[in-house]
Design an enzyme around this catalytic site. Sequence first.
Site, PDB file in Angstrom:
ATOM      1  CD  GLU A  13      -1.399  -0.267   3.633  1.00 48.03           C
ATOM      2  OE1 GLU A  13      -2.052  -1.317   3.693  1.00 48.03           O
ATOM      3  OE2 GLU A  13      -1.538   0.667   4.428  1.00 48.03           O
TER       4      GLU A  13
ATOM      5  CB  CYS B 277       3.408   7.549   2.982  1.00 46.91           C
ATOM      6  SG  CYS B 277       4.045   6.373   4.152  1.00 46.91           S
TER       7      CYS B 277
ATOM      8  CB  CYS C 222       7.881  -4.950   8.272  1.00 48.16           C
ATOM      9  SG  CYS C 222       9.341  -4.142   8.986  1.00 48.16           S
TER      10      CYS C 222
ATOM     11  CB  CYS D 142       7.747  -1.176  15.348  1.00 38.25           C
ATOM     12  SG  CYS D 142       9.334  -0.995  14.519  1.00 38.25           S
TER      13      CYS D 142
ATOM     14  CB  CYS E 117       4.042  -0.982  13.028  1.00 40.21           C
ATOM     15  SG  CYS E 117       4.062  -1.082  11.234  1.00 40.21           S
TER      16      CYS E 117
ATOM     17  CB  CYS F 201       1.652   2.165   7.125  1.00 38.71           C
ATOM     18  SG  CYS F 201       3.062   1.526   8.004  1.00 38.71           S
TER      19      CYS F 201
HETATM   20  S1  SF4 Z   1       7.289   0.744  11.852  1.00 41.22           S
HETATM   21 FE1  SF4 Z   1       6.342  -1.080  10.954  1.00 41.22          FE
HETATM   22  S2  SF4 Z   1       7.068  -1.123   8.852  1.00 41.22           S
HETATM   23 FE2  SF4 Z   1       8.410   0.286   9.974  1.00 41.22          FE
HETATM   24  S3  SF4 Z   1      10.134  -0.988  10.692  1.00 41.22           S
HETATM   25 FE3  SF4 Z   1       8.625  -1.012  12.340  1.00 41.22          FE
HETATM   26  S4  SF4 Z   1       7.351  -2.844  11.946  1.00 41.22           S
HETATM   27 FE4  SF4 Z   1       8.489  -2.368  10.066  1.00 41.22          FE
END
Ligand code: SF4
Length: 371
Positions: A106, A127, A134, A138, A141, A355
Amino acid sequence: MPEKISIVVLDVATVTKIDVKALQLSELEDKAQEFAEPDYRARQMVDWLYGKRVQSFDEMSDLPREFRNRLGQEFAFSRIDTIRVLGSRDTTRKFLFRLADGNLIESVLIPASPALYGSRSDRRTICISTQVGCAYGCKFCASGLDGFSRNLQPNEIVDQIIAVERESGEKIDNIVFMGMGEPLANFDNLMRAIRIINAPWGLGIGARHITLSTSGLAPQIRQLADEPLQVRLAISLHGATDAVRDQIMPINRRYNLEKLLAACDYYAKRKKQRLSFEYILIANVNDSPDQARRLGRIARRLGAKINLIPYNTVQGLPWSRPSPEQQDRFLSILHSSEVPATLRREKGHDIEAACGQLRLQTKRELETATS
Ligand code: SF4
């Protein structure tokens, strides 16, 4: 009711050719020479690719047919398909794309906002994503919830901008790499894409209008500092002590604050550039006055500015956003530390939420529909 979406996941092994939109102008010139064509063929090609934005070699009508055929045999010419758009012209719009191998990514188009990255004159920021999924996990997220699938190719990064401009009819002039994925974990493909985005023969977007956001990959921050491109760097900090950051950013166990800030210092000095710290305010996790004071000291020492972002609830994740009063208190402590800080306080529209959510939601709908 979600619209009907079909998805075909191809074997990645079937997508083996390098895509023509992953190549630099000099590489296209080399290819022209190899095929005994004059150098100017490469200029004609980039004009078709990034000026006229055709979607096949066949459309490059001023190239000799034989040359077009040979290019088609050697290179892929993929495109990304838009399968969902959420939002309207005056708001943030989310675009869900299907890649050639069926994976979903996305991108988000953000209207003008003085609190965003870069200068006050920011307009039409996009963006974009750099990976499918990923691996960094984090805790705030949605992108990492489903794990990591693969790195995006340079053309898949560039194509997000082309596709959003095509869908929206707007010209993008500011880019933030803050979508799905950790950009610096896909360093080589990202650099290739940025050179195309930045080049006058490519998309012609100035390096100072390109911001990379990282969760804190200290070695790659140093590597980026040694690159000639003057892109901007934003660090997802989210904690001013290791104890707090460890709870939010698993990467902190590999590169703790000391290592991360040393790399930031190297970057800022080498580039003579002001860094940004992203700080998502999460109630009772990182929003204490003590964290604000420590954050202020770190930012002042590094000459960085701070973007505070109230936490957006993500389905399946704990935590909540602090009250507006608590957010203001945090901001005023930063101001009293005399560091530039902004608090982004748009409404938490569904589509503005973290996101990775649209992709995750669509993927789950598709899985349910086909099970
Ligand atoms: S914020 Fe989300 S997309 Fe970015 S590094 Fe951390 S887990 Fe990965």
